[in-house]
Design an enzyme around this catalytic site. Structure first.
Site, PDB file in Angstrom:
ATOM      1  CG  HIS A  21      31.361 -13.491 -49.722  1.00  0.00           C
ATOM      2  ND1 HIS A  21      31.797 -12.404 -49.182  1.00  0.00           N
ATOM      3  CD2 HIS A  21      32.292 -14.550 -50.080  1.00  0.00           C
ATOM      4  CE1 HIS A  21      33.392 -12.805 -49.015  1.00  0.00           C
ATOM      5  NE2 HIS A  21      33.555 -13.842 -49.630  1.00  0.00           N
TER       6      HIS A  21
ATOM      7  CE  LYS B  96      35.903 -13.671 -35.248  1.00  0.00           C
ATOM      8  NZ  LYS B  96      35.667 -12.762 -34.168  1.00  0.00           N
TER       9      LYS B  96
END
Length: 184
Positions: free
Chosen positions: A37, A102
């Site tokens: 990222h 999550k």
């Protein structure tokens, strides 16, 4: 409600999903974690093209363990999504359709999910060995030097997930608390 969803996901499917829906994802998704990222955002900021067109795609926040013989991938459980939060709004604004991870997301990410008609799914943490059985093929497509954090194209079949944040901003982590709270 249990749903079968093809990925990459369509805007129509995104709009039909509600926080709390159980889904089974089949098709193509990409895996990427923190380092990938960071590198993607640096690439964008340098005015360069990303190595993968993320328009309409789904990113699974996962860095697999090494594959056992005869398997395409090792344990493939989700990582904590909040570690990608500083990068996510820009990727959503560029067309990313959804994420699987999550844990909770920031207000900025949730606002970007709503603004872009996107979706955030959760996969069950601690179930990486079981989740890996849903991955039929895995291929590194970018940033091989990052090892487990390289971007991988994954072919998945019936990968179970739960809609946590839907395109209207409904957040299962907030509504579930209210549902199970007891008055004192």
């Amino acid at each position: 409600m249990d749903r079968q969803i093809r990925v990459p996901i369509t805007k129509e499917d995104v709009k039909s999903l509600k926080a709390g829906d159980y889904v089974y994802l089949s098709g193509t998704i990409y895996s990427a974690r923190d380092a990938a990222h960071k590198r993607m955002i640096e690439t964008i900021e340098a005015g360069e093209e990303l190595p993968v067109d993320l328009t309409g795609q789904m990113i699974y926040y996962m860095g697999p363990s090494p594959a056992r013989e005869g398997r395409p991938i090792g344990s493939a459980g989700p990582t904590t999504a909040s570690r990608m939060d500083k990068y996510t709004p820009k990727l959503l604004d560029m067309g990313l359709a959804g994420m699987i991870g999550k844990g909770k997301r920031t207000k900025e990410v949730i606002d970007a999910v709503v603004r872009n008609t996107s979706v955030y799914f959760a996969a069950v943490g601690g179930a990486g060995a079981l989740l890996s059985k849903c991955i039929k093929n895995a291929e590194v497509v970018a940033y091989d030097d990052l090892g487990t954090e390289a971007i991988r194209r994954l072919e998945v079949e019936n990968l179970p997930a739960i809609v946590v944040v839907d395109c209207e901003g409904n957040n299962l982590y907030e509504t579930a608390i209210l549902e199970y709270q007891t008055e004192k």
